[in-house]
Design a protein around this motif. Structure first.
Motif: not given
Length: 297
Positions: A75-87, A102-107, A56-63
């Protein structure tokens, strides 16, 4: 006292051309159609992973905090930081989202209409990362109103949430286009000249456009236009035109709008046999199987 009224819905460039709307991104997204389906917040401890339905398609925002985003083939990972969005337009798939602390997200969960133009959807990358620096002008505001609606008990809150998610996805795609690393029809949007040619292909699909005519619309020489179009979109102009028309034919067949031969004639094929051959070459099956395929979605 005389007041002046400015029509803020008309972009300056469009006003100069006498067209109030109709940009390619709006046109394609109107064809694709998506629906926001829900939003929730989650707290993930360090080392934990975000649990999503992989299909299922999602978008999440790191808060708060940050996540490492990687797939087994990376070959390497991507860092998704606070305030970033991943679609994730195709779903999570085999991507792992692991909390670096420790992290929080809005999905936000959403889905595409199954009768949408699936070639347009398939052209979207597996993941689209919008850093906070590229989205802070709009992302914070959208997130703010989204969270207000999640706690609103007034009638219509569910519809408001769905519409806000729609806006979030569209704004994400528009930002992604301007960041430049996209391909397919999204890649063509990054070049204003190529986008003009793509626009007429989408708006007047039943006209048999020549490369020369498209180059004139783009304001380029034939050779430069053809090379630039192919570089950005990944297909030659005439190949793209043909695939777009066949995708429209697929939608007509799925909705039972006309018989196979009639649909083929509408998009420019002189015979049902020629249409069926082209259709099978692109989709891997004859147009006669289209109804059953869509019934299974």
């Amino acid at each position: 006292m005389t007041e002046t009224r400015e029509n803020l819905t008309v972009p300056p460039d469009d006003a100069a051309r006498g067209a109030a709307s109709g940009d390619l991104l709006s046109h394609v997204l109107a064809q694709v159609r998506l629906t926001g389906d829900g939003v929730y917040a989650d707290a993930i401890p360090a080392g934990g992973q975000v649990a999503l339905n992989p299909s299922i398609a999602h978008a999440f925002i790191v808060t708060e905090g940050a996540f490492q985003c990687a797939a087994p083939e990376d070959s390497h990972s991507m860092l998704v930081e606070m305030g970033d969005l991943m679609l994730l337009p195709h779903g999570l798939g085999n991507i792992r989202l692991t909390a670096a602390q420790d992290a929080k997200v809005v999905i936000c969960r959403f889905w595409f209409d199954p009768y949408s133009l699936r070639s347009m959807i398939s052209a979207l990358p597996q993941r689209i990362h919008i850093p906070h620096a590229d989205g802070e002008g709009w992302l914070d505001g959208i997130l703010h109103f989204l969270m207000i609606e999640t706690t609103d008990t007034q009638p219509g809150a569910a519809l408001m949430i769905s519409k806000i998610i729609d806006v979030l996805i569209i704004r994400t795609l528009r930002t992604w286009v301007h960041l430049g690393p996209s391909s397919g029809w999204l890649g063509g949007l990054a070049d204003a000249r190529v986008a003009r040619a793509l626009k007429v292909l989408h708006q007047e699909p039943l006209q048999m456009w020549s490369v020369e005519a498209l180059a004139d619309i783009a304001g380029m020489s034939r050779s430069n236009f053809s090379e630039r179009f192919t570089q950005l979109v990944g297909l030659s102009p005439l190949r793209y035109q043909n695939e777009w028309r066949l995708n429209l034919a697929r939608e007509m067949l799925a909705r039972g709008e006309a018989r196979i031969g009639e649909v083929g004639q509408r998009i420019g094929y002189e015979s049902e046999a020629a249409f069926s051959r082209a259709y099978k070459a692109l989709f891997g099956h004859s147009p006669r199987g289209e109804h059953s395929l869509f019934d299974e979605i």
